[in-house]
Design an enzyme around this catalytic site. Structure first.
Site, short mmCIF file in Angstrom:
data_model
loop_
_atom_site.label_atom_id
_atom_site.label_comp_id
_atom_site.label_asym_id
_atom_site.label_seq_id
_atom_site.Cartn_x
_atom_site.Cartn_y
_atom_site.Cartn_z
N HIS A 7 16.20 11.57 13.51
CA HIS A 7 16.61 11.25 14.87
C HIS A 7 17.23 12.51 15.49
O HIS A 7 17.80 13.33 14.80
CB HIS A 7 17.68 10.15 14.81
CG HIS A 7 18.05 9.56 16.14
ND1 HIS A 7 17.34 8.55 16.71
CD2 HIS A 7 19.05 9.85 17.00
CE1 HIS A 7 17.90 8.23 17.88
NE2 HIS A 7 18.93 9.01 18.08
N SER A 66 16.35 8.62 22.70
CA SER A 66 17.51 7.91 22.17
C SER A 66 18.08 6.96 23.23
O SER A 66 17.33 6.13 23.76
CB SER A 66 18.54 8.94 21.69
OG SER A 66 19.44 8.36 20.84
N ASP A 80 15.36 7.44 10.69
CA ASP A 80 16.06 7.18 11.94
C ASP A 80 16.47 5.72 11.99
O ASP A 80 15.65 4.83 11.77
CB ASP A 80 15.11 7.50 13.11
CG ASP A 80 15.69 7.11 14.45
OD1 ASP A 80 16.90 6.90 14.53
OD2 ASP A 80 14.91 7.02 15.40
#
Ligand SMILES: *[C@@H]1O[C@H](CO)[C@@H](O)[C@H](O)[C@H]1NC(C)=O
Ligand SMILES: *[C@@H]1O[C@H](CO)[C@@H](O)[C@H](O)[C@H]1NC(C)=O
Ligand SMILES: *[C@@H]1O[C@H](CO)[C@@H](O)[C@H](O)[C@H]1NC(C)=O
Length: 412
Positions: free
Chosen positions: A380, A195, A350
């Site tokens: 995600h 991320s 995501d």
């Protein structure tokens, strides 16, 4: 309780519980009921945090950080791994050293996720800690032969860009220059992150591939796990055709704006959602071809939806140089050809999926060796879904295993 009260009360309780326990999710997700439970936990903690804010216990960010700290379990030494807390060039680092490593071991420099705003190096569920725990979960039954360093870089909004990026560069350079002091073979170092941490890993790889850093040992690889790599286009299909309603595009913008030193007011978010955070000059610039649907595989392309324009020329002007800064958003780099080989992981469900799909395409066009893994049945943040004693999140373990194979392939 009287009958009338019960008749009124029970449906309300059921509706409230239904809201918290049920989040609409796309079909075909692996371990869907678990994700449902994670989201229920997320909604309940968000509720408690917003109540805490109303009661004056602190800002939402402070309380969320306190909550995360409270739920965090710091890794400890055991018979297989030594965990060391120290600082490299002033930046806090947690080093995970398998007890079996030789005096010169390969290493992974890991950057945690959390929207540049949350979490820290030792966060319970992150990659480092899970590698550390993995023999207990009995899936990957040997410890990895490499040392992992995980940094607590400075967070936004207190420290906007480039603070986190600078810390990550400084820390990585420290590993490359001083690795021998703690058992690392500096010729065998790769960067990784999930991320926002993947954003930082890509940015560090880009920075270190610059000419002026050429005297340092080259990074062996970059591992980029579901990462945000641009803030140019919020109308990409993964942002506008996102079935995870709990994480709409506005959530991503609430992380991006503070990272860029701006306040994520409703108005500023609306400006971004309509892509009017770009100045008219930027919209006509060469950068348009760095983030473009033609870089997506055809099956991912979608007609952008009509979103009413919300304008704020002051905001757009202030963001003008930041949006195209490749160290903030690596997709804005003109030249990716000096980057190390990449393992890029994307998730179907995501927001950042298309960022990373474009990164894969641009790296390949630049002649970089890329291994791309697209996970169709995950969301995600699955790296945050820590395996623990009573639960194993399959995608997480599968990815750890992939990464280990990948890293071993690229170490000399
Ligand atoms: C250490 O590693 C061995 C062999 O993989 C494993 O059986 C043991 O459970 C590990 N110890 C801990 C505390 O994880
Ligand atoms: C490392 O630091 C954390 C706090 O940041 C602490 O909880 C943990 O016990 C420390 N670990 C070791 C091995 O000293
Ligand atoms: C536009 O954005 C700037 C920067 O966030 C803010 O200070 C200003 O109040 C906004 N203007 C309007 C008209 O809302």
């Amino acid at each position: 309780m009287g009958t009338l009260a019960r008749v009124l009360f029970i449906p309300v309780i059921c509706a409230v519980m239904g809201y918290y326990l049920y989040t609409p999710l796309p079909d075909g997700l692996r371990q869907k009921s678990r994700i449902q439970l994670f989201y229920a936990k997320h909604k309940i903690s968000s509720l408690l945090i917003s109540m805490g804010v109303k009661l004056g216990f602190g800002s939402g960010i402070e309380l969320a950080r306190r909550y995360q700290h409270y739920t965090m379990v710091s890794p400890l030494n055991d018979e297989n791994i030594t965990v060391t807390n120290t600082t490299f060039s002033g930046i806090p680092v947690m080093i995970f050293t398998p007890n079996t490593v030789s005096s010169k071991s390969p290493a992974i420099v890991y950057f945690h996720g959390g929207g540049w705003m949350f979490l820290s190096s030792g966060t319970k569920s992150h990659f480092t800690n899970n590698l550390y725990r993995k023999s207990q979960i009995n899936v990957l039954n040997t410890y990895s032969p490499y040392i992992i360093t995980s940094f607590s870089y400075r967070l936004s909004p207190e420290h906007p860009f480039p603070a986190a990026f600078d810390d990550c560069v400084t820390a990585t350079v420290h590993v490359l220059q001083n690795g021998h002091k703690f058992g690392v073979d500096s010729d065998n170092v790769g960067v990784a992150g999930d991320s926002a941490g993947g954003n930082l890993a890509a940015a560090v790889a880009l920075r270190l591939s610059d000419e002026k850093e050429s005297r340092l040992p080259k990074l062996r690889f970059q591992i980029i796990i579901y990462s945000v790599l641009q803030a140019w286009d919020f109308k990409l299909p993964s942002y506008t055709h996102n079935e995870i309603t709990l994480f709409p595009s506005s959530v991503m913008i609430k992380f991006i704006l503070p990272y860029l030193g701006e306040v994520a007011t409703d108005e500023n978010i609306a400006v971004c959602l309509s892509n009017n955070h770009l100045t008219p000059a930027l919209k006509k610039s060469k950068f348009t071809k760095f983030v473009d649907q033609s870089l997506l595989p055809p099956q991912f392309r979608r007609t952008p939806p009509k979103i009413d324009d919300v304008l704020n020329t002051t905001l757009a002007k202030r963001l003008e140089t930041l949006i195209i800064n490749p160290y903030a958003f690596p997709l804005m780099a003109k030249d990716l050809s000096r980057l190390p080989p990449a393992f890029v992981l994307t998730c179907q469900h995501d927001l950042t999926r298309d960022d990373a799909l474009m990164y894969v395409e641009r790296l390949r066009k630049a002649g970089i060796d890329v291994q791309h893994k697209h996970v169709t049945d995950a969301v995600h943040d699955f790296f945050l879904r820590a395996p623990n004693n009573d639960f194993t999140y399959d995608v997480h373990l599968e990815t750890l295993s992939d990464l280990k194979v990948y890293a071993n392939k690229y170490y000399k």
